[in-house]
Design an enzyme around this catalytic site. Structure first.
Site, PDB file in Angstrom:
ATOM      1  N   ASP A  39       0.859  -1.188   0.000  1.00  0.00           N
ATOM      2  CA  ASP A  39       0.000   0.000   0.000  1.00  0.00           C
ATOM      3  C   ASP A  39       0.890   1.231   0.000  1.00  0.00           C
ATOM      4  OD1 ASP A  39      -3.258   0.389   1.004  1.00  0.00           O
ATOM      5  OD2 ASP A  39      -1.945   2.141   0.931  1.00  0.00           O
ATOM      6  N   HIS A 180     -20.940  -7.473 -12.817  1.00  0.00           N
ATOM      7  CA  HIS A 180     -21.106  -7.249 -11.382  1.00  0.00           C
ATOM      8  C   HIS A 180     -21.595  -5.804 -11.246  1.00  0.00           C
ATOM      9  CE1 HIS A 180     -20.580  -7.125  -7.110  1.00  0.00           C
ATOM     10  NE2 HIS A 180     -19.632  -6.210  -7.180  1.00  0.00           N
TER      11      HIS A 180
END
Length: 329
Positions: A39, A180
């Site tokens: 990250d 989706h």
């Protein structure tokens, strides 16, 4: 001569709500020897690694959790991408998509060169579009790039149908297919309870109104959760962990996943056999005429978004070139 590989590694890019929940699930249900978290927010990354590592000390898990770089991630057995920009107030879908595609480009540039054996699992939304572009950016074979797609939607479908039919969820064999998102649809014509077609198992309940109600539930469940608590993490974290297990254990399970459909020209969710090489093969499913039309419509909508995103990316690159030329003059 290189020695044998002694550990299995799953790298998670993005350690926010979904990424950290996935990592915690992999600790509780150990399927790999190492989890690498990546990250750009270094303080958050270090805090998540320390917190998750504390969960491994109870003695029941041998999983090691560590912070890593994108280069480290590129050599993992599975790379799970949960990182993505959040939509700003008033921001268009295409604008958000453009920002997420820039993030995706940066990720692959930083991971290069990626191991040719790595399996790439997209979780970040819009998952079908990002999976489509990840195929091009990663340089990996088509079979090794997949998205979670409608896996969670299908799990929700099994859950609600199980309640209505008063059976266990694992007795329900039914899929949500396509995007989706808003254009997803339920393959009612092939749904069964055990080996019994749904129309025979629930003859009085299976009305048009019932189908609309169930479809609205599966489509709107995430929105209702996000409105109340700001995100969804447990369900998708568990689904992503399950897919990682199917891959590493070469389980050959059949699941609805987002992967490239040559006949439709885009990535969307259809049943597939998943194993150690990613998508082993597509699993044909019988659809009625209405469902076939919904699938075609879904693909058409996704391709339109892809074309729009490509134009935005092209415009962004042209602007960058112009700015560089302006600086040089």
């Amino acid at each position: 001569m290189t020695g044998p590989k002694l550990k299995t590694t799953i790298a998670i890019l993005g350690c926010g709500d979904v990424g950290s929940t996935l990592a915690y699930t992999l600790i509780l249900q150990p399927i790999c020897s190492e989890v690498i978290l990546v990250d750009l927010k270094k303080e958050l990354l270090e805090a998540q690694v320390r917190d998750l590592s504390d969960a491994t000390y109870r003695g029941g898990s041998g999983v090691k959790v560590r912070a890593g770089t994108h280069k480290d991630a590129g050599q993992a057995d599975i790379v799970v991408i949960t990182a993505g920009a959040k939509q700003k107030t008033g921001e268009s879908r295409l604008s958000l998509l453009s920002r997420n595609l820039h993030i995706l480009e940066s990720i692959f540039s930083s991971m290069s060169p990626i191991s040719p054996h790595t399996i790439l699992l997209l979780v970040a939304n819009p998952v079908d579009i990002l999976t489509h572009f990840a195929r091009r950016l990663s340089g990996l074979p088509e079979s090794q790039v997949l998205g979670t797609g409608t896996s969670l939607d299908s799990a929700r479908l099994r859950g609600i149908l199980a309640k209505k039919a008063e059976v266990a969820p694992n007795s329900i064999d039914a899929y949500v297919l396509g995007e989706h998102g808003d254009s997803q649809f339920i393959a009612w014509s092939s749904a069964t309870i055990g080996t019994t077609p749904l129309a025979l198992a629930m003859p009085e309940q299976l009305t048009p109104e019932f189908k609309v109600e169930i479809s609205a539930h599966t489509r709107g469940a995430a929105g209702a959760i996000i409105a109340a608590k700001g995100c969804t993490s447990y369900g998708i974290g568990n689904i992503a962990a399950s897919i990682c297990k199917y891959i590493l254990f070469d389980s050959r399970s059949v699941r609805p996943l987002s992967f490239y459909q040559p006949s439709l020209g885009c990535c969307l969710s259809m049943p597939a056999v998943v194993g150690r090489r990613g998508i082993i093969k597509a699993m044909p499913i019988q659809l009625d005429d209405e469902e076939k039309a919904q699938l075609e419509s879904c693909a058409k909508g996704l391709k339109a978004v892809i074309q729009g995103a490509e134009k935005e990316l092209y415009a962004d690159r042209e602007l960058e070139k112009a700015l560089l030329q302006d600086k040089g003059s």
